[in-house]
Write an enzyme that holds these catalytic residues in place. Structure first.
Site, PDB file in Angstrom:
ATOM      1  CG  ASP A  80      -3.092   8.420  -4.410  1.00 44.25           C
ATOM      2  OD1 ASP A  80      -4.273   8.701  -4.091  1.00 44.25           O
ATOM      3  OD2 ASP A  80      -2.557   7.342  -4.091  1.00 44.25           O
ATOM      4  CD  GLU A 138      -7.118   4.644  -1.464  1.00 41.29           C
ATOM      5  OE1 GLU A 138      -7.523   3.685  -0.783  1.00 41.29           O
ATOM      6  OE2 GLU A 138      -6.813   4.537  -2.668  1.00 41.29           O
TER       7      GLU A 138
END
Length: 402
Positions: A80, A138
């Site tokens: 991400d 994350e």
């Protein structure tokens, strides 16, 4: 196996960089990594690596089964990006407004694909199984993506004996890797404090109860936690990073909102700080005859390496990058969702040096001008492949590479 993975990576060195640039141009925020997930699946298919998908929605698990029996090693990369508008002057800058890979997850994903390619070429020699864990979210603290992947059974069929993660590190030069035997990164909690007083006219303070004064006293008092409640040998940080309150120059504020973070390493210190935090905030508000509402979010735990596997990773890095590639490094209090995996499985988290040539232009992680040195990426892929190979040998009792 000395130099073997460097050679195996060579056919895909340009691919790794190209993958990284594509993902950098089209970043996706936590929980929205649908295109990134499809991209990973396409490349795994091209490389002939079986996979499973759908863990925490966008997570992917690549599976490389060696032809010899043995243990199981997992390698993790996060996918991400951050809600940041990119300011870096690169040809492949983000084309998504307000979203940027300012933490290097584009590189992590690309390097793990390269690692998978190399290991898949050697599966006849692999004694065991290597799992490629492509993790979403994350950056979505305090929930993250590691926990939801575990809850979704990412390791239900293949459970790792050891797990590793890798992060680009802008303060280390290319060719160096940071590895510690224990603490690498800190626990990262978050808080929001809503301070409530009574509004009024600025010229008549006796008729109100100034929430700004209360908030000021809370902020000052919170700083005594680290200075007077934590052993100076230990580490802790309490930071108030955001203050919102007030209406005008002649109005006493009736409410103020404070937001911030608490960072620690050891669980006992974390609990001590958390306890003192609540006592101080509540008692200061009571002393000023106001009130507070506290939202305290327990975030990622500390990222603490298993010494045995940190040493294996250190030896593998030296095999690929040279004997001087693993300098001593100090831990940091930044949080990392990989800690969720290390709570359940032994393993290690390492930092890959990616400092650009112009040190004065090197910005830190999460900066809108963050850049990394792509020359480090092939070595990062080879290092992770070597770590997986050496760990499987160690699990068999054969030691690491020579």
């Amino acid at each position: 196996m000395k130099d073997a993975f460097r050679e195996l990576i060579k056919p895909v060195e340009n691919d790794i960089v190209a993958f990284r640039r594509y993902l950098h141009q089209y970043p996706e925020r936590s929980g929205e990594e649908w295109n990134t997930s499809r991209f990973v699946q396409e490349k795994l298919t091209e490389y002939g690596i079986p996979f499973e998908k759908g863990f925490a929605d966008t997570g992917v698990l690549g599976i490389i089964k060696g032809e010899q029996p043995g243990g199981t090693v997992a390698l993790r990369a996060d996918m991400d990006a951050l809600p940041i508008t990119e300011q870096a002057e690169v040809d492949y800058r983000s084309e998504v407004d307000g979203v940027m890979h300012a933490c290097g997850h584009d590189a992590h994903t690309s390097m793990l694909l390269g690692t998978g390619y190399a290991l898949n070429q050697l599966k006849e020699q692999l004694a065991g199984t290597v799992l490629l864990v492509f993790q979403p979210a994350e950056e979505n603290s305090p929930t993250g993506g590691a926990g939801p992947m575990l809850d979704d059974g990412v390791f239900e069929q293949y459970e790792p004996d050891v797990i590793y993660g890798q992060h680009v590190w802008p303060t280390l030069p290319v060719g160096q890797v940071g590895i510690r035997d224990q603490e690498m990164m800190g626990a990262s909690d978050r808080f929001t404090i809503s301070v409530k007083g009574k509004g009024g006219h600025a010229s008549m303070p006796q008729d109100g109860n100034d929430a700004i004064i209360m908030a000021n006293q809370i902020i000052t008092s919170l700083q005594t936690i680290v200075s007077r409640n934590v052993d100076p040998i230990e580490s802790a940080v309490v930071t108030v990073g955001s203050i919102h309150g007030g209406y005008a120059h002649n109005v006493i504020a009736d409410k103020v909102t404070l937001e911030g973070t608490v960072r620690t390493y050891k669980p006992a210190i974390k609990e001590r700080v958390k306890h003192r935090f609540h006592k101080i905030v509540e008692n200061v508000a009571e002393a000023f005859e106001g009130s507070v509402e506290i939202e305290y979010l327990d975030g990622y735990p500390s990222t603490i390496n298993t010494p045995e596997w940190a040493e294996v990773a250190r030896g593998s890095a030296r095999t690929v990058l040279g004997e001087d590639s693993t300098p001593e490094v100090q831990p940091v209090l930044a949080g990392e969702d990989f800690s969720r995996f290390l709570e359940r499985y032994p393993g290690a988290f390492i930092w890959l040096g990616t400092r650009i040539e112009s040190e004065e232009d090197q910005m830190g992680l999460h900066d809108p001008k963050f850049m990394l040195n792509e020359k480090a990426l092939p070595g990062g892929s080879a290092t992770m492949a070597q770590i997986a190979y050496d760990t499987l040998l160690t699990l068999q009792g054969g030691g690491g590479s020579e």
